[in-house]
Scaffold this motif. Structure first.
Motif, mmCIF file in Angstrom:
data_model
loop_
_atom_site.group_PDB
_atom_site.id
_atom_site.type_symbol
_atom_site.label_atom_id
_atom_site.label_comp_id
_atom_site.label_asym_id
_atom_site.label_seq_id
_atom_site.Cartn_x
_atom_site.Cartn_y
_atom_site.Cartn_z
ATOM 1 N N PRO A 134 -30.207 15.763 60.643
ATOM 2 C CA PRO A 134 -28.897 16.934 60.155
ATOM 3 C C PRO A 134 -27.746 15.054 60.611
ATOM 4 N N GLN A 135 -26.874 15.261 59.540
ATOM 5 C CA GLN A 135 -25.478 14.060 59.096
ATOM 6 C C GLN A 135 -25.136 14.762 60.745
ATOM 7 N N LEU A 136 -24.616 13.211 61.766
ATOM 8 C CA LEU A 136 -24.092 13.898 63.159
ATOM 9 C C LEU A 136 -22.919 12.803 62.513
ATOM 10 N N TRP A 137 -21.270 13.495 63.096
ATOM 11 C CA TRP A 137 -20.554 13.628 62.360
ATOM 12 C C TRP A 137 -19.146 13.314 63.756
ATOM 13 N N HIS A 138 -17.644 12.751 63.549
ATOM 14 C CA HIS A 138 -17.376 12.887 64.374
ATOM 15 C C HIS A 138 -16.053 11.721 64.037
ATOM 16 N N ILE A 139 -14.870 12.787 63.218
ATOM 17 C CA ILE A 139 -14.194 12.464 62.058
ATOM 18 C C ILE A 139 -13.221 11.418 62.941
ATOM 19 N N GLY A 140 -12.623 11.307 63.903
ATOM 20 C CA GLY A 140 -11.431 10.762 64.690
ATOM 21 C C GLY A 140 -10.266 10.430 64.191
ATOM 22 N N MET A 141 -9.489 9.760 63.477
ATOM 23 C CA MET A 141 -8.155 10.115 63.011
ATOM 24 C C MET A 141 -7.916 11.057 61.751
ATOM 25 N N VAL A 142 -8.867 11.377 61.099
ATOM 26 C CA VAL A 142 -9.019 12.530 59.910
ATOM 27 C C VAL A 142 -7.714 13.548 60.506
ATOM 28 N N ARG A 143 -8.525 13.591 62.319
ATOM 29 C CA ARG A 143 -8.273 15.174 63.140
ATOM 30 C C ARG A 143 -6.405 15.455 63.633
ATOM 31 N N GLY A 144 -6.121 16.344 62.553
ATOM 32 C CA GLY A 144 -4.432 16.546 63.328
ATOM 33 C C GLY A 144 -4.320 17.459 64.453
ATOM 34 N N GLY A 187 -21.058 7.190 59.147
ATOM 35 C CA GLY A 187 -19.885 5.721 59.444
ATOM 36 C C GLY A 187 -19.457 5.380 57.534
ATOM 37 N N ALA A 188 -19.120 6.056 56.842
ATOM 38 C CA ALA A 188 -18.397 6.246 55.819
ATOM 39 C C ALA A 188 -17.045 7.542 55.304
ATOM 40 N N HIS A 189 -16.390 6.744 54.625
ATOM 41 C CA HIS A 189 -15.406 7.645 54.037
ATOM 42 C C HIS A 189 -14.184 7.289 54.892
ATOM 43 N N GLY A 190 -13.922 6.409 55.932
ATOM 44 C CA GLY A 190 -12.751 6.452 56.523
ATOM 45 C C GLY A 190 -12.867 7.090 57.672
ATOM 46 N N TYR A 191 -14.229 8.017 58.435
ATOM 47 C CA TYR A 191 -13.860 8.966 59.902
ATOM 48 C C TYR A 191 -13.989 7.627 60.595
ATOM 49 N N LEU A 192 -14.227 8.279 62.138
ATOM 50 C CA LEU A 192 -14.392 7.441 63.296
ATOM 51 C C LEU A 192 -15.087 6.240 63.428
ATOM 52 N N ILE A 193 -15.931 6.383 63.029
ATOM 53 C CA ILE A 193 -17.301 4.747 62.820
ATOM 54 C C ILE A 193 -16.167 3.840 61.254
ATOM 55 N N ASP A 194 -16.231 4.628 60.684
ATOM 56 C CA ASP A 194 -15.124 3.241 59.886
ATOM 57 C C ASP A 194 -14.650 3.200 60.072
ATOM 58 N N GLN A 195 -13.520 4.044 60.951
ATOM 59 C CA GLN A 195 -12.189 3.132 61.136
ATOM 60 C C GLN A 195 -12.321 2.143 62.111
ATOM 61 N N PHE A 196 -13.549 2.027 62.740
ATOM 62 C CA PHE A 196 -13.640 0.245 63.156
ATOM 63 C C PHE A 196 -14.364 -0.336 62.260
ATOM 64 N N TRP A 233 -15.135 2.970 49.882
ATOM 65 C CA TRP A 233 -14.311 3.604 49.762
ATOM 66 C C TRP A 233 -13.894 4.061 50.988
ATOM 67 N N LYS A 234 -12.719 4.720 51.340
ATOM 68 C CA LYS A 234 -12.244 6.606 52.099
ATOM 69 C C LYS A 234 -11.555 7.736 51.416
ATOM 70 N N GLN A 235 -11.701 8.150 51.827
ATOM 71 C CA GLN A 235 -11.159 9.957 51.562
ATOM 72 C C GLN A 235 -9.771 9.250 51.139
ATOM 73 N N GLN A 236 -8.661 8.514 51.639
ATOM 74 C CA GLN A 236 -7.616 8.399 50.898
ATOM 75 C C GLN A 236 -7.176 7.113 50.777
#
Length: 375
Positions: free
Chosen positions: A110-120, A180-189, A236-239
């Motif tokens: 499984p890919q374990l995920w936290h989106i961090g600041m992408v959340r509204g 840890g990719a694409h601008g989600y929480l881990i990547d935001q750090f 790269w990041k999604q945005q």
């Protein structure tokens, strides 16, 4: 025109080789890349999700990395249709997914995920949970739109990843991948653009890696020593497609070395075009540099099997650096160890079987309508 027997045999020979990731033997070099599919009401993967993954395992995919699945932290997600990796019903559903893939002869993490600041603010599945991140800012700019994480917040998220990993092993998965990719929480750090902290979790590249390394170490401690821990990252990041964590191999080493030391068994280096060199002066792509720097197995990904030139090369109609020969050359030379296929596998569950059997003429260009159904 059809592919020659020699080319067909070479593809089958190279892609069919098994590879070992810690205690897991993957039967071939083809990985199903994680792709978000919003077909899990209440965050619960059902029988249709189990069939979706099992169908690809039965057709020869060696390792399946599931769509991103939210860890047990209320700020982790933004949809009630994306699966979660916490909760009794959710984990029971995932157990059935793992069983189905194993019955079909595949392996799955499984890919374990936290989106961090992408959340509204106010988004499901937990509307009252605030968006959180290293500095409370998203990838779009410097405006504070969420909560800068406290030490307690950091500890809670680290614990959520560790618990999810332990649950994954308990219910029968073959490993885990940390997103840890694409601008989600881990990547935001990891990225200076979103990490403006002045404490131990911000500053130079090594400090910005501290949170990710603590997650890896906690996960490593929560599972058996032989249980594989994969880490997906990207420049790269999604945005922000032009964003970069590292401008040089030395800067990349500063980021990856602490993660490898913390217990990552393999890295999944996400790029948009696998054939593009990552740094000046070398033809190595991001996965190639990752393996060279860390010595760990690496998964390459990025538009494999999508563009028309690639398909023409598969079918013997001309040559291109983006074709099957280039991909096989890189695998054979050991630049990277596995190749992940994304959208091509959404469209065609039989993609791996066709490639491994030399049925290249049956491959079709990607059609975005395949995103609309789960098949």
């Amino acid at each position: 025109m059809t592919v020659t027997t020699d080319a067909t045999d070479r593809a089958a020979q190279i892609l069919s080789r098994p590879v070992t990731l810690n205690g897991l033997t993957v039967p071939n070099r083809i990985v199903m890349a994680p792709m978000t599919r919003q077909f899990s009401p209440g965050g619960i993967p059902g029988e249709d999700v189990a069939s979706y993954y099992a169908r690809r395992a039965a057709a020869g995919v060696g390792l399946i990395v599931t769509e991103g699945t939210y860890v047990g932290h209320e700020s982790a997600g933004q949809s009630d249709s994306i699966p979660r990796f916490h909760g009794e019903e959710q984990l029971a559903g995932w157990s059935k997914v793992a069983d189905a893939v194993h019955a079909a002869g595949g392996t799955i993490v499984p890919q374990l995920w936290h989106i961090g600041m992408v959340r509204g603010a106010g988004e499901p599945p937990f509307a009252d949970a605030p968006p959180v991140g290293p500095s409370g800012i998203g990838t779009e700019g410097a405006e504070v739109t969420g909560k800068a994480m406290t030490q307690q917040d950091l500890d809670d998220v680290i614990e959520a990843f560790a618990k999810a990993a332990a649950d994954a092993e308990r219910i029968g998965f073959d490993g885990v991948e940390l997103h840890g990719a694409h601008g989600y929480l881990i990547d935001q750090f990891l990225w200076a653009g979103t990490n403006r902290r002045t404490d131990a979790y911000g500053g130079d590249p090594v400090a910005r890696t501290k949170f990710a390394a603590e997650i890896v170490a906690a996960v490593r401690s929560a599972v058996s020593p032989s249980f594989p821990v994969l880490f997906r990252y990207s420049q790269w990041k999604q945005q922000a497609y032009d964003a970069r964590l590292a401008e040089t191999p030395e800067e990349l080493e500063a980021i990856l070395a602490p993660l490898a030391a913390a217990g990552v068994d393999a890295f999944h280096a996400s790029t948009r075009r696998y054939w593009q060199p990552e740094f000046d002066g070398s033809d190595l792509n991001l996965a190639g540099w990752t393996k060279k720097i860390t010595g760990k197995p690496a998964i390459s990904v990025g538009s494999v099997g999508l563009n028309g030139e690639f398909l023409k090369a598969f079918q013997g109609e001309g040559s291109t650096v983006r074709g099957i020969d280039d991909l096989l050359d890189r695998l054979e030379s050991g630049e990277f160890d596995l190749v992940a296929i994304g959208r091509a596998l959404l469209q065609d569950p039989e993609w791996a079987a066709k490639v491994l059997a030399g049925r290249f003429s049956e491959l079709a260009a990607y059609d975005a309508s395949s995103l609309k159904t789960l098949h």
